[in-house]
Design a protein around this motif. Structure first.
Motif, PDB file in Angstrom:
ATOM      1  N   SER A  71       0.840  -1.198   0.000  1.00 40.70           N
ATOM      2  CA  SER A  71       0.000   0.000   0.000  1.00 40.70           C
ATOM      3  C   SER A  71       0.874   1.246   0.000  1.00 40.70           C
ATOM      4  O   SER A  71       2.066   1.210   0.331  1.00 40.70           O
ATOM      5  N   TRP A  98       0.754   3.785   2.013  1.00 44.78           N
ATOM      6  CA  TRP A  98       1.145   4.225   3.351  1.00 44.78           C
ATOM      7  C   TRP A  98       2.264   3.373   3.936  1.00 44.78           C
ATOM      8  O   TRP A  98       2.826   3.722   4.973  1.00 44.78           O
ATOM      9  N   ALA A 128       5.297   7.730   1.450  1.00 43.89           N
ATOM     10  CA  ALA A 128       4.320   8.144   2.455  1.00 43.89           C
ATOM     11  C   ALA A 128       5.006   8.835   3.625  1.00 43.89           C
ATOM     12  O   ALA A 128       4.505   9.828   4.147  1.00 43.89           O
ATOM     13  N   VAL A 139       4.233  12.654   4.805  1.00 41.27           N
ATOM     14  CA  VAL A 139       3.854  13.019   6.170  1.00 41.27           C
ATOM     15  C   VAL A 139       4.827  14.058   6.734  1.00 41.27           C
ATOM     16  O   VAL A 139       4.409  15.033   7.378  1.00 41.27           O
TER      17      VAL A 139
END
Length: 89
Positions: free
Chosen positions: A13, A15, A20, A24
């Motif tokens: 995925s 994330w 990712a 963030v």
């Protein structure tokens, strides 16, 4: 040519990727600079945000209340225009 069609691995995925983490971190840095540069605007709007939170919490917190209907066969104590007052016990 042998092609194994048994098990397919799902791609990782978003994330769980290093992109990712970068997303963030960049978002946190941008949020920090926005808050430090616009602190006066943020604190000026904060009372209005708290007032706006009250009706929103009221709507979402009373989600499960429904119409307070009793289950079938339960003739709970209810008085109304079509039912006379209950006798005192």
């Amino acid at each position: 040519m042998n092609h194994d069609h048994g098990e397919h691995e799902n791609p990782p995925s978003f994330w769980a990727s290093r992109y990712a983490i970068g997303f963030v971190v960049i978002g946190a840095v941008a949020g920090y600079f926005l808050l430090t540069e616009h602190r006066a605007h943020f604190f000026g709007v904060l009372p209005y945000l708290l007032l706006l939170a009250c009706p929103l919490m009221h709507l979402f917190m009373h989600h499960g209340h429904g119409d307070h209907a009793h289950p079938p066969g339960d003739n709970g104590p209810q008085a109304g225009p079509d039912k006379p007052d209950l006798p005192k016990q």
